[in-house]
Design a protein around this motif. Structure first.
Motif, short mmCIF file in Angstrom:
data_model
loop_
_atom_site.label_atom_id
_atom_site.label_comp_id
_atom_site.label_asym_id
_atom_site.label_seq_id
_atom_site.Cartn_x
_atom_site.Cartn_y
_atom_site.Cartn_z
N THR A 11 1.29 11.01 -1.70
CA THR A 11 0.42 9.98 -1.12
C THR A 11 1.03 9.50 0.20
N GLY A 12 0.18 9.00 1.07
CA GLY A 12 0.68 8.58 2.39
C GLY A 12 1.12 9.79 3.20
N ALA A 13 0.43 10.89 2.97
CA ALA A 13 0.85 12.18 3.53
C ALA A 13 0.83 12.19 5.06
N ALA A 14 0.00 11.34 5.66
CA ALA A 14 -0.09 11.33 7.13
C ALA A 14 0.89 10.35 7.76
N GLY A 15 1.68 9.68 6.95
CA GLY A 15 2.63 8.71 7.49
C GLY A 15 3.90 9.37 7.97
N GLN A 16 4.84 8.54 8.41
CA GLN A 16 6.06 9.13 9.00
C GLN A 16 6.97 9.77 7.95
N ILE A 17 7.09 9.18 6.77
CA ILE A 17 7.89 9.85 5.73
C ILE A 17 7.18 11.13 5.31
N GLY A 18 5.86 11.05 5.16
CA GLY A 18 5.09 12.25 4.78
C GLY A 18 5.37 13.41 5.72
N LEU A 42 -2.77 13.02 -0.53
CA LEU A 42 -3.68 11.89 -0.75
C LEU A 42 -3.50 10.88 0.36
N GLU A 43 -4.59 10.54 1.00
CA GLU A 43 -4.57 9.55 2.09
C GLU A 43 -5.75 8.60 1.93
N ILE A 44 -5.73 7.53 2.70
CA ILE A 44 -6.93 6.71 2.81
C ILE A 44 -7.84 7.43 3.82
N PRO A 45 -9.14 7.11 3.83
CA PRO A 45 -10.06 7.86 4.70
C PRO A 45 -9.57 7.92 6.16
N LEU A 87 4.82 9.00 -4.58
CA LEU A 87 3.96 7.90 -4.15
C LEU A 87 4.62 7.19 -2.96
N VAL A 88 4.23 7.64 -1.79
CA VAL A 88 4.86 7.18 -0.55
C VAL A 88 4.00 6.13 0.15
N GLY A 89 2.70 6.34 0.16
CA GLY A 89 1.78 5.43 0.88
C GLY A 89 1.79 4.05 0.26
N ALA A 90 1.97 3.04 1.07
CA ALA A 90 2.00 1.67 0.57
C ALA A 90 1.54 0.75 1.68
N PRO A 112 -4.67 1.50 -9.34
CA PRO A 112 -5.60 2.64 -9.47
C PRO A 112 -4.90 4.00 -9.43
N GLN A 113 -3.81 4.09 -8.68
CA GLN A 113 -3.10 5.39 -8.66
C GLN A 113 -2.47 5.67 -10.03
N GLY A 114 -1.91 4.62 -10.67
CA GLY A 114 -1.35 4.80 -12.01
C GLY A 114 -2.42 5.25 -12.99
N VAL A 129 8.25 6.79 -7.01
CA VAL A 129 7.65 5.82 -6.10
C VAL A 129 8.63 5.52 -4.97
N VAL A 130 8.17 5.74 -3.75
CA VAL A 130 8.96 5.49 -2.54
C VAL A 130 8.43 4.23 -1.83
N GLY A 131 7.11 4.07 -1.84
CA GLY A 131 6.48 2.95 -1.11
C GLY A 131 6.97 1.61 -1.63
N ASN A 132 7.29 0.73 -0.72
CA ASN A 132 7.88 -0.57 -1.08
C ASN A 132 6.85 -1.64 -1.44
N PRO A 133 7.23 -2.62 -2.27
CA PRO A 133 8.49 -2.74 -3.01
C PRO A 133 8.54 -1.71 -4.15
N ASN A 187 17.59 -3.51 -7.66
CA ASN A 187 16.35 -3.36 -6.90
C ASN A 187 16.62 -2.62 -5.60
N HIS A 188 15.64 -1.87 -5.10
CA HIS A 188 15.74 -1.33 -3.73
C HIS A 188 15.36 -2.45 -2.77
N SER A 189 16.33 -3.31 -2.53
CA SER A 189 16.11 -4.48 -1.68
C SER A 189 17.49 -4.95 -1.25
P1 NAD Z 1 3.70 4.84 7.35
O1 NAD Z 1 2.97 3.56 7.61
O2 NAD Z 1 4.13 5.72 8.46
O3 NAD Z 1 2.80 5.74 6.39
C1 NAD Z 1 2.16 5.25 5.25
C2 NAD Z 1 0.95 6.13 5.01
O4 NAD Z 1 0.38 5.74 3.76
C3 NAD Z 1 -0.14 5.97 6.07
O5 NAD Z 1 -0.52 7.24 6.56
C4 NAD Z 1 -1.29 5.31 5.30
O6 NAD Z 1 -2.57 5.73 5.76
C5 NAD Z 1 -1.01 5.81 3.89
N1 NAD Z 1 -1.61 5.01 2.83
C6 NAD Z 1 -1.77 3.66 2.78
N2 NAD Z 1 -2.42 3.32 1.65
C7 NAD Z 1 -2.63 4.46 0.96
C8 NAD Z 1 -3.27 4.75 -0.26
N3 NAD Z 1 -3.83 3.80 -1.01
N4 NAD Z 1 -3.34 6.04 -0.67
C9 NAD Z 1 -2.81 7.03 0.09
N5 NAD Z 1 -2.21 6.81 1.27
C10 NAD Z 1 -2.12 5.54 1.70
O7 NAD Z 1 4.92 4.44 6.40
P2 NAD Z 1 6.24 5.30 6.08
O8 NAD Z 1 7.25 5.02 7.12
O9 NAD Z 1 5.85 6.71 5.77
O10 NAD Z 1 6.75 4.52 4.78
C11 NAD Z 1 6.01 4.56 3.57
C12 NAD Z 1 6.58 3.57 2.57
O11 NAD Z 1 7.90 3.95 2.18
C13 NAD Z 1 6.71 2.14 3.08
O12 NAD Z 1 6.31 1.28 2.02
C14 NAD Z 1 8.20 1.98 3.34
O13 NAD Z 1 8.59 0.63 3.26
C15 NAD Z 1 8.73 2.80 2.19
N6 NAD Z 1 10.13 3.20 2.29
C16 NAD Z 1 10.86 3.21 1.13
C17 NAD Z 1 12.18 3.61 1.14
C18 NAD Z 1 13.00 3.63 -0.13
O14 NAD Z 1 14.21 3.90 -0.03
N7 NAD Z 1 12.48 3.39 -1.32
C19 NAD Z 1 12.77 3.98 2.35
C20 NAD Z 1 12.01 3.98 3.52
C21 NAD Z 1 10.68 3.58 3.47
#
Ligand code: NAD
Ligand code: LMR
Length: 329
Positions: A11-18, A42-45, A87-90, A112-114, A129-133, A187-189
């Motif tokens: 998830t969040g495949a188009a983001g920077q971690i993706g 999986l991405e948002i539209p 699960l990266v997108g958050a 909903p993803q769960g 799960v990578v997306g914070n928190p 916690n990752h915090s």
């Molecule tokens: P980003 O904003 O570049 O990308 C997030 C992507 O998620 C976007 O493309 C967005 O469209 C997508 N997205 C949002 N809601 C979505 C949904 N409901 N379904 C599918 N996709 C969805 O962010 P990033 O830099 O890739 O970081 C992603 C997350 O990872 C952030 O929450 C960041 O805080 C977290 N993170 C966690 C750690 C860790 O160690 N656990 C480390 C770094 C970043």
């Protein structure tokens, strides 16, 4: 023998971690150099077009192990048949947002993803799960998936673990591969606790090698715990390649096992070990074998560690109570 491809949903495949993650999954670093994969993005539209661009680039790499890429904006389709889900997108915290608002916004994603994982993923699904928190998002997703064994939901603290390895190696002049049995608790915090008291450096106790409690308390722990914020300050964006690298490490270790005599750190549902309330998704020292993990038992926890573990676990309990009040678990 031709192996059946493993379905990996990101998830969040188009983001920077993706963007930093997908190419390494496709080239065999997530599961192994002989394991074919099918990617389900999986991405948002609004993110679908950019994900399509990334998929074009993945095609252009001609990775032998990559057996297919599909893109979705519907979680029910995105998790269909998933064996591994990242699960990266958050929803990131934005200006003026209170913690309760952040938890509520992420509840709207992870609940909903769960449920979609519960209803559509493969029986052997493993979730990171990578997306914070991350810990509490994992708790929300897990609570929405009652038919999936709770232990399949994990949260990422491997980046913290790797950061701690690197800081300790720099301080002692050791190589990172000489350091074993480091632990991230909690916690990752910023409350997380990187623990060196059970760690070994080339076979010697790490705390004795360092022999500097002030450095541990005033430099090492805050540097590791606040590294995410320091990266955001320096880069203007949160860590991406190192986070993707840690996600690869987390799943690779979960699937392929920890080395003899070593362990790693994973956020996993507590079984009550070390006084962490059952069910909280907290980071522990874990060993892994045959695709399963176990919390390392029987470690002696000194007063220095106890106070820090308790503080981070307290924060997790507060986050759990907040999402419970919001009706998310
Ligand atoms: P980003 O904003 O570049 O990308 C997030 C992507 O998620 C976007 O493309 C967005 O469209 C997508 N997205 C949002 N809601 C979505 C949904 N409901 N379904 C599918 N996709 C969805 O962010 P990033 O830099 O890739 O970081 C992603 C997350 O990872 C952030 O929450 C960041 O805080 C977290 N993170 C966690 C750690 C860790 O160690 N656990 C480390 C770094 C970043
Ligand atoms: C990190 O540890 O780098 C991230 O979790 C920081 C963040 O807030 O995205």
């Amino acid at each position: 023998m031709t192996r059946t491809p493993v379905n990996v949903t990101v998830t969040g495949a188009a983001g920077q971690i993706g963007y930093a993650l997908l190419f390494r999954i496709a080239s065999g670093h997530l599961l192994g150099a002989d394991v074919p994969v099918k990617l389900r993005l999986l991405e948002i539209p609004q993110g679908v077009k950019a994900a399509e661009g990334t998929a074009m680039e993945l095609d252009d790499c001609a990775f032998p192990l990559l057996k297919g890429i599909d893109i979705f904006d519907d979680p029910n389709q995105g998790f269909e048949g998933a064996n591994v889900a990242l699960l990266v997108g958050a929803r990131p915290r934005t200006k003026g947002m209170e913690r309760g608002d952040l938890l509520a916004a992420n509840g709207g994603i992870f609940k909903p993803q769960g449920k979609a994982i519960n209803d559509h993923a493969a029986d052997d699904i493993k979730v990171l799960v990578v997306g914070n928190p991350a810990n509490t998002n994992a708790l929300i997703a897990q609570a929405a998936a009652p038919d999936v064994p709770a232990e399949r939901f994990t949260a990422m603290t491997r980046l913290d673990h790797n950061r701690a390895l690197s800081q300790l190696a720099a301080k002692t002049g050791a190589s990172v591969e000489d350091i074993k049995r480091l632990t991230i608790w909690g916690n990752h915090s910023a409350t997380q606790y990187p623990d060196v008291f059970h760690a070994e450096i080339a076979g010697k106790n790490a705390a004795e090698v360092v022999d500097d409690q002030a450095w541990l308390a005033d430099t090492f722990i805050p540097t590791v715990a606040k590294r995410g914020a320091a990266i955001i300050e320096a880069r203007g964006a949160s860590s991406a390649a190192s986070a993707a690298n840690a996600a690869i490490d987390h799943v690779h270790t979960w699937v392929n096992g920890t080395a003899e005599g070593d362990w790693t750190s994973m956020g996993v549902p507590s079984d009550g070990s070390y006084g962490v309330p059952e069910g909280l998704i907290s980071s522990f020292p874990v060993t892994t074998k045959d695709g399963k993990y176990e919390i390392v038992q029987g470690l002696e926890i000194n007063d220095f560690s106890r106070a820090r573990i308790d503080a981070s676990v307290q924060e997790l309990a507060e986050e759990r109570d907040a999402v419970r009040e919001l009706g998310l678990i």
